[in-house]
Enzyme design. Structure first.
Site, PDB file in Angstrom:
ATOM      1  N   CYS A 122      -3.761   0.182  12.656  1.00 32.99           N
ATOM      2  CA  CYS A 122      -4.035   1.578  12.319  1.00 32.99           C
ATOM      3  C   CYS A 122      -5.412   2.012  12.797  1.00 32.99           C
ATOM      4  O   CYS A 122      -5.596   3.159  13.232  1.00 32.99           O
ATOM      5  CB  CYS A 122      -3.919   1.790  10.809  1.00 32.99           C
ATOM      6  SG  CYS A 122      -5.058   0.770   9.821  1.00 32.99           S
ATOM      7  N   HIS A 167      -7.791   0.774   5.896  1.00 36.94           N
ATOM      8  CA  HIS A 167      -6.768   1.540   6.607  1.00 36.94           C
ATOM      9  C   HIS A 167      -7.371   2.911   6.876  1.00 36.94           C
ATOM     10  O   HIS A 167      -8.082   3.457   6.022  1.00 36.94           O
ATOM     11  CB  HIS A 167      -5.502   1.689   5.760  1.00 36.94           C
ATOM     12  CG  HIS A 167      -4.577   2.761   6.256  1.00 36.94           C
ATOM     13  ND1 HIS A 167      -3.700   2.561   7.306  1.00 36.94           N
ATOM     14  CD2 HIS A 167      -4.408   4.063   5.866  1.00 36.94           C
ATOM     15  CE1 HIS A 167      -3.026   3.675   7.524  1.00 36.94           C
ATOM     16  NE2 HIS A 167      -3.434   4.596   6.670  1.00 36.94           N
TER      17      HIS A 167
END
Length: 234
Positions: free
Chosen positions: A107, A38
């Site tokens: 993301c 992420h």
């Protein structure tokens, strides 16, 4: 106050698997994967990221995932803060809760796009290539249904980037007013909320997280490994 017109730009990299991908990927995927990545972009004193709730921001390292696994410098931007804010509002429909897709619009897609806007540079390819790299393994297509559980799950704590108000002004929230906390659950567990949310961010329900934490005496790493083992039927 004078407008901020330049800032260092960094990509904050987090391993959602908390080290489990590096340990278990040879068994599950037949190849080494060092993390489930992420990312967020830190610029002008805030960390910006995209998840199941849309574009969000928080202080650097301010998510429930704790400190970043790694930080990489992308250089300096000369794009003024105000222009960057307007750019984010323009991006909000493209990066919304409805458009989030774990494999194709996630993301890291967002981080890469705003990194290019700010600096002309991309985030590391080992991050952007990871979804396809996983899906191309023999086991990848089998685990996709389980990984799809990520979709629609709220991202780490932060404030949501909202579109401008009807009169064209920017919401107070974006300009530094009160933050909107995305955690909506009001239950009180005996376990640290950060441990619960780290498990939830890996695609499991809150109930599953709490039950497994209880079974594992609060050890979040063991609980997450046990949940993966159950999901993969090992």
């Amino acid at each position: 106050m004078a407008e901020e017109s330049s800032s260092k730009v960094q990509v904050y990299i987090y391993d959602l698997s908390m080290g489990l991908a590096a340990q278990l990927s040879p068994l599950f995927l037949g190849k080494q994967i060092n993390g489930i990545w992420h990312t967020g972009i830190v610029v002008y004193g805030r960390e910006y990221f995209f998840g199941g709730m849309g574009i969000q921001f928080c202080p650097p390292n301010g998510t429930v995932m704790g400190p970043a696994h790694k930080i990489e410098d992308l250089g300096e931007t000369q794009i003024p803060k105000e222009l960057f804010q307007e750019y984010l509002y323009d991006l909000a429909p493209k990066f919304s809760a409805q458009t989030y897709d774990l494999f194709h619009h996630n993301c890291n897609t967002f981080s890469n796009e705003i990194a290019q806007f700010l600096t002309g540079k991309s985030i590391p390819e080992y991050i952007t290539n990871l979804p396809q790299e996983v899906l191309e393994t023999p086991f990848g297509s089998q685990i996709k249904p389980m990984l799809d559980r990520f979709q629609g799950i709220g991202g780490p704590d932060g404030s949501i980037i909202a579109p401008p108000t009807s009169n064209g002004t920017l919401p107070q929230q974006f300009g530094g007013g009160s933050s909107a906390n995305l955690q909506t659950s009001t239950d009180k567990s005996q376990f640290p909320e950060a441990d619960v949310m780290r498990i939830v961010s890996n695609g499991f329900t809150r109930t599953e997280a709490l039950e497994e934490l209880s079974t594992c005496n609060g050890d979040a790493d063991k609980a997450l490994m046990a949940l993966y083992a159950k999901a993969f039927k090992f």
